[in-house]
Design a protein around this motif. Structure first.
Motif, PDB file in Angstrom:
ATOM      1  N   ILE A 159       0.861  -1.184   0.000  1.00  0.00           N
ATOM      2  CA  ILE A 159       0.000   0.000   0.000  1.00  0.00           C
ATOM      3  C   ILE A 159       0.892   1.227   0.000  1.00  0.00           C
ATOM      4  O   ILE A 159       1.485   1.598   1.011  1.00  0.00           O
ATOM      5  CB  ILE A 159      -0.936  -0.012   1.216  1.00  0.00           C
ATOM      6  CG1 ILE A 159      -1.851  -1.238   1.147  1.00  0.00           C
ATOM      7  CG2 ILE A 159      -1.761   1.269   1.284  1.00  0.00           C
ATOM      8  CD1 ILE A 159      -2.753  -1.412   2.355  1.00  0.00           C
ATOM      9  N   GLU A 172      -4.169   8.615  -0.404  1.00  0.00           N
ATOM     10  CA  GLU A 172      -4.302   7.309  -1.068  1.00  0.00           C
ATOM     11  C   GLU A 172      -4.084   6.161  -0.096  1.00  0.00           C
ATOM     12  O   GLU A 172      -4.820   5.166  -0.110  1.00  0.00           O
ATOM     13  CB  GLU A 172      -3.304   7.223  -2.224  1.00  0.00           C
ATOM     14  CG  GLU A 172      -3.679   8.104  -3.412  1.00  0.00           C
ATOM     15  CD  GLU A 172      -2.569   8.200  -4.437  1.00  0.00           C
ATOM     16  OE1 GLU A 172      -2.877   8.532  -5.595  1.00  0.00           O
ATOM     17  OE2 GLU A 172      -1.385   7.956  -4.084  1.00  0.00           O
ATOM     18  N   ARG A 180      -6.922   3.418   0.996  1.00  0.00           N
ATOM     19  CA  ARG A 180      -6.741   1.996   0.700  1.00  0.00           C
ATOM     20  C   ARG A 180      -6.772   1.141   1.960  1.00  0.00           C
ATOM     21  O   ARG A 180      -7.353   0.049   1.957  1.00  0.00           O
ATOM     22  CB  ARG A 180      -5.430   1.782  -0.066  1.00  0.00           C
ATOM     23  CG  ARG A 180      -5.492   2.281  -1.502  1.00  0.00           C
ATOM     24  CD  ARG A 180      -4.159   2.089  -2.204  1.00  0.00           C
ATOM     25  NE  ARG A 180      -3.808   0.683  -2.325  1.00  0.00           N
ATOM     26  CZ  ARG A 180      -2.626   0.250  -2.762  1.00  0.00           C
ATOM     27  NH1 ARG A 180      -1.682   1.125  -3.093  1.00  0.00           N
ATOM     28  NH2 ARG A 180      -2.378  -1.048  -2.858  1.00  0.00           N
ATOM     29  N   ARG A 236     -10.407   1.023   3.243  1.00  0.00           N
ATOM     30  CA  ARG A 236     -11.279   0.191   2.421  1.00  0.00           C
ATOM     31  C   ARG A 236     -11.282  -1.269   2.882  1.00  0.00           C
ATOM     32  O   ARG A 236     -12.231  -2.018   2.625  1.00  0.00           O
ATOM     33  CB  ARG A 236     -10.839   0.290   0.964  1.00  0.00           C
ATOM     34  CG  ARG A 236     -11.949   0.017  -0.060  1.00  0.00           C
ATOM     35  CD  ARG A 236     -11.406   0.155  -1.472  1.00  0.00           C
ATOM     36  NE  ARG A 236     -10.836   1.484  -1.687  1.00  0.00           N
ATOM     37  CZ  ARG A 236      -9.847   1.729  -2.529  1.00  0.00           C
ATOM     38  NH1 ARG A 236      -9.271   0.745  -3.200  1.00  0.00           N
ATOM     39  NH2 ARG A 236      -9.400   2.970  -2.689  1.00  0.00           N
TER      40      ARG A 236
END
Length: 301
Positions: A256, A262, A266, A269
């Protein structure tokens, strides 16, 4: 989703370094601190020292290989550590890998599913401070442990394939994964372990996902570094199978990386697909990336 920290000092630092790393994780607000058992300090021994110095954070192993340790001996050690930790220990166990158990240790890696089922049928009752009377093909034990002051400890299994996930659902409290990307977690890991737990009448299992993380504005450099740092995992059969499921060439493809926003998006999520705990494995290339990565993860605490 709880956010934990996957420690590295257990393998490249002193025990004092491990304590300092865990103390910083607690001060930063992480829910858990995970110590891998590879070829450095013994994870459980180090966590007993950490428990004396760091009073609140959950302490876990990620993971202790089962083959070299009899389940009763491991239960006795864990109950002792948990007495020191006042109930904060989560034991993560796993099979390790054939190349480690057979080539390095000279032991048999025979019938791993039979092995882990027998292992958990002994470890399980002992982890709850119950006597065990079990006769299996790999292990037989008729005994109890009396560790005064020790609370029961939780156990999770490093489970990747469907048979291991079913064992984790039926006989442990969940799973801890590594090199398993979000597609595989969503389409394979979580549905398999959840269905097995439901079929067995067990509680919803814990799913602890560990992945490499780095906040950076040099994506290609971070990807190259991940490919080098985590290279070995792309060649070990169990992890290779998970990477293939994900459509990933190597661990660098599931790392990641990106901007603060970002990375936060991520990681966040993962909660939406059913990950209960995220264990961050930081791999910064410089102090600025280290600071930015930690700051990003702290947004999720």
């Amino acid at each position: 989703m709880r956010i934990g920290y996957f420690g590295g000092k257990i393998n490249d630092g002193t025990v004092d370094d491990v304590v300092a790393e865990a103390a910083q994780a607690e001060a930063d607000g992480f829910a858990s601190y995970w110590a891998p058992q590879i070829f450095g300090h013994d994870a459980l021994t180090a966590l007993a020292v950490v428990a004396r110095e760091v009073p609140r954070i959950e302490l876990g192993t990620s993971v202790v290989p089962t083959y070299p340790r009899h389940p009763m001996a491991l239960a006795q050690q864990c109950l002792t550590v948990n007495a020191v930790a006042d109930g904060r220990l989560t034991l993560g166990i796993g099979l390790s890998h054939q190349v480690v158990i057979e080539n390095m240790m000279g032991m048999s890696f025979d019938k791993p599913i039979r092995h882990i089922r027998d292992y958990m049928n002994i470890l399980g009752p002992l982890s709850r401070n119950e006597p065990v009377s079990y006769s299996g093909d790999a292990y037989s034990t008729h005994a109890s442990v009396n560790a005064v002051g020790a609370k029961p400890f939780s156990t999770v299994i490093a489970a990747l394939g469907p048979q291991m996930l079913r064992v984790a659902a039926e006989l442990a409290d969940g799973t801890l994964t590594w090199c398993t990307g979000p597609i595989t977690l969503a389409e394979h890991t979580i549905p398999t372990i959840s269905a097995a737990a439901e079929a067995a009448g067990r509680p919803t299992p814990r799913v602890i996902a560990a992945l490499p993380v780095c906040v950076t504005d040099d994506f290609e450099s971070a990807k190259g570094r991940a490919a080098k740092v985590f290279e070995i995992y792309g060649s070990l059969p169990s992890y290779r199978a998970m990477l293939d499921r994900e459509g990933a060439a190597g661990p660098e493809d599931i790392a990641i990386t990106g901007t603060v926003d970002e990375v936060v998006e991520r990681v966040g999520r993962l909660a939406e697909i059913g990950v209960t705990d995220f264990a961050t494995v930081e791999f910064p290339g410089n102090p600025d990336e280290a600071e930015a990565t930690r700051a990003a993860i702290k947004q999720l605490l």
